[in-house]
Design a protein around this motif. Structure first.
Motif, PDB file in Angstrom:
ATOM      1  N   UNK A 185      -4.915   5.685   6.493  1.00  0.00           N
ATOM      2  CA  UNK A 185      -3.350   6.189   5.616  1.00  0.00           C
ATOM      3  C   UNK A 185      -2.502   5.413   6.510  1.00  0.00           C
ATOM      4  N   UNK A 186      -1.488   4.941   5.456  1.00  0.00           N
ATOM      5  CA  UNK A 186      -0.382   4.234   6.177  1.00  0.00           C
ATOM      6  C   UNK A 186       0.930   5.071   6.172  1.00  0.00           C
ATOM      7  N   UNK A 187       0.983   6.099   5.486  1.00  0.00           N
ATOM      8  CA  UNK A 187       2.018   7.026   5.380  1.00  0.00           C
ATOM      9  C   UNK A 187       1.649   8.498   5.272  1.00  0.00           C
ATOM     10  N   UNK A 188       2.587   9.286   5.898  1.00  0.00           N
ATOM     11  CA  UNK A 188       2.309  10.882   5.706  1.00  0.00           C
ATOM     12  C   UNK A 188       2.817  11.235   4.491  1.00  0.00           C
ATOM     13  N   UNK A 189       3.953  10.729   3.708  1.00  0.00           N
ATOM     14  CA  UNK A 189       4.259  11.325   2.838  1.00  0.00           C
ATOM     15  C   UNK A 189       3.555  11.585   1.514  1.00  0.00           C
ATOM     16  N   UNK A 190       3.622  12.366   0.973  1.00  0.00           N
ATOM     17  CA  UNK A 190       2.956  13.057  -0.336  1.00  0.00           C
ATOM     18  C   UNK A 190       3.112  12.035  -1.356  1.00  0.00           C
ATOM     19  N   UNK A 191       1.920  11.799  -1.943  1.00  0.00           N
ATOM     20  CA  UNK A 191       2.187  10.987  -2.922  1.00  0.00           C
ATOM     21  C   UNK A 191       1.093  11.078  -4.232  1.00  0.00           C
ATOM     22  N   UNK A 223      11.816   6.280  -0.909  1.00  0.00           N
ATOM     23  CA  UNK A 223      11.843   5.156   0.331  1.00  0.00           C
ATOM     24  C   UNK A 223      10.285   5.217   0.886  1.00  0.00           C
ATOM     25  N   UNK A 224       9.383   5.903   0.310  1.00  0.00           N
ATOM     26  CA  UNK A 224       8.020   5.895   0.726  1.00  0.00           C
ATOM     27  C   UNK A 224       7.067   4.716  -0.098  1.00  0.00           C
ATOM     28  N   UNK A 225       5.789   4.833   0.058  1.00  0.00           N
ATOM     29  CA  UNK A 225       5.035   4.086  -0.523  1.00  0.00           C
ATOM     30  C   UNK A 225       5.101   3.993  -2.060  1.00  0.00           C
ATOM     31  N   UNK A 226       5.579   4.899  -2.666  1.00  0.00           N
ATOM     32  CA  UNK A 226       5.859   4.987  -4.340  1.00  0.00           C
ATOM     33  C   UNK A 226       7.145   4.157  -4.459  1.00  0.00           C
ATOM     34  N   UNK A 227       8.088   3.897  -3.525  1.00  0.00           N
ATOM     35  CA  UNK A 227       9.389   3.591  -3.955  1.00  0.00           C
ATOM     36  C   UNK A 227       9.414   2.070  -2.988  1.00  0.00           C
ATOM     37  N   UNK A 228      10.269   2.287  -2.212  1.00  0.00           N
ATOM     38  CA  UNK A 228      10.795   0.798  -1.392  1.00  0.00           C
ATOM     39  C   UNK A 228       9.592   0.513  -0.292  1.00  0.00           C
ATOM     40  N   UNK A 229       8.569   1.432  -0.141  1.00  0.00           N
ATOM     41  CA  UNK A 229       7.666   1.340   0.950  1.00  0.00           C
ATOM     42  C   UNK A 229       8.441   1.278   2.258  1.00  0.00           C
TER      43      UNK A 229
END
Length: 188
Positions: free
Chosen positions: A51-57, A78-84
């Protein structure tokens, strides 16, 4: 006589957490973490080791249960679903915002304290707390007495955080000198 079924030692009672009721909606609107990833990493499970991000997707709509394109919290953009943006940069932004909020609240507390305390109370605190022991040759004991005073007040309120949180605005307002606040903080 004992009354059956009405025990005062009932451990299943949940006390209301008022602070959480105030902060949770605000926090949930700002950022959400994927608890499955955190739990997996805590248990050393290999399921989410890449996993590269702890943000909820992949959030679901509460009414239709459809997967949303972007989760409904501010940092999702700002997370994986946005600007990464990486989690480290997001954490840095959150740290800066929280420090600014903390500083603003502390400044606000000091200003309110200055307005609320009357001149008589201010004068009393400045005269009593900021003085040395008036007996000649014993002024050096003042700091040690304030360490003991800090410990006693901490014992009375049963929290060093409460005591130091109260002492900090008083020192910021200039009512208690730093030479007196430091030993009391050490005592707490």
């Amino acid at each position: 006589a004992l009354v059956e079924g009405n025990s005062s030692n009932d451990t299943n009672v949940n006390n209301p957490d008022f602070l959480k009721a105030l902060t949770k909606p605000f926090t949930k609107a700002i950022i959400q973490l994927d608890k499955k990833i955190l739990k997996s990493w805590g248990l050393n499970d290999g399921k989410y080791e890449n996993a590269t991000s702890l943000l909820k997707t992949h959030c679901k709509d509460k009414e239709t249960e459809e997967v949303l394109e972007i989760c409904p919290y501010l940092f999702a953009y700002m997370g994986p679903e946005g600007s990464n943006t990486s989690d480290g940069y997001i954490g840095l932004v959150l740290l800066i915002v929280s420090l600014c909020m903390l500083t603003g609240c502390l400044i606000g507390m000091v200003k309110c304290l200055n307005r609320l305390l009357g001149d008589e109370v201010k004068g009393f605190i400045e005269r009593v707390i900021n003085r040395d022991i008036p007996i000649k040759g014993l002024a050096w004991l003042t700091s040690y007495l304030f360490i003991i005073l800090g410990a006693v007040i901490t014992i009375l309120v049963q929290s060093s955080s409460v005591f130091t949180s109260t002492l900090t605005p008083l020192a910021g307002a200039g009512l208690i000198s730093l030479e007196r606040a430091y030993p009391m903080t050490l005592g707490s």
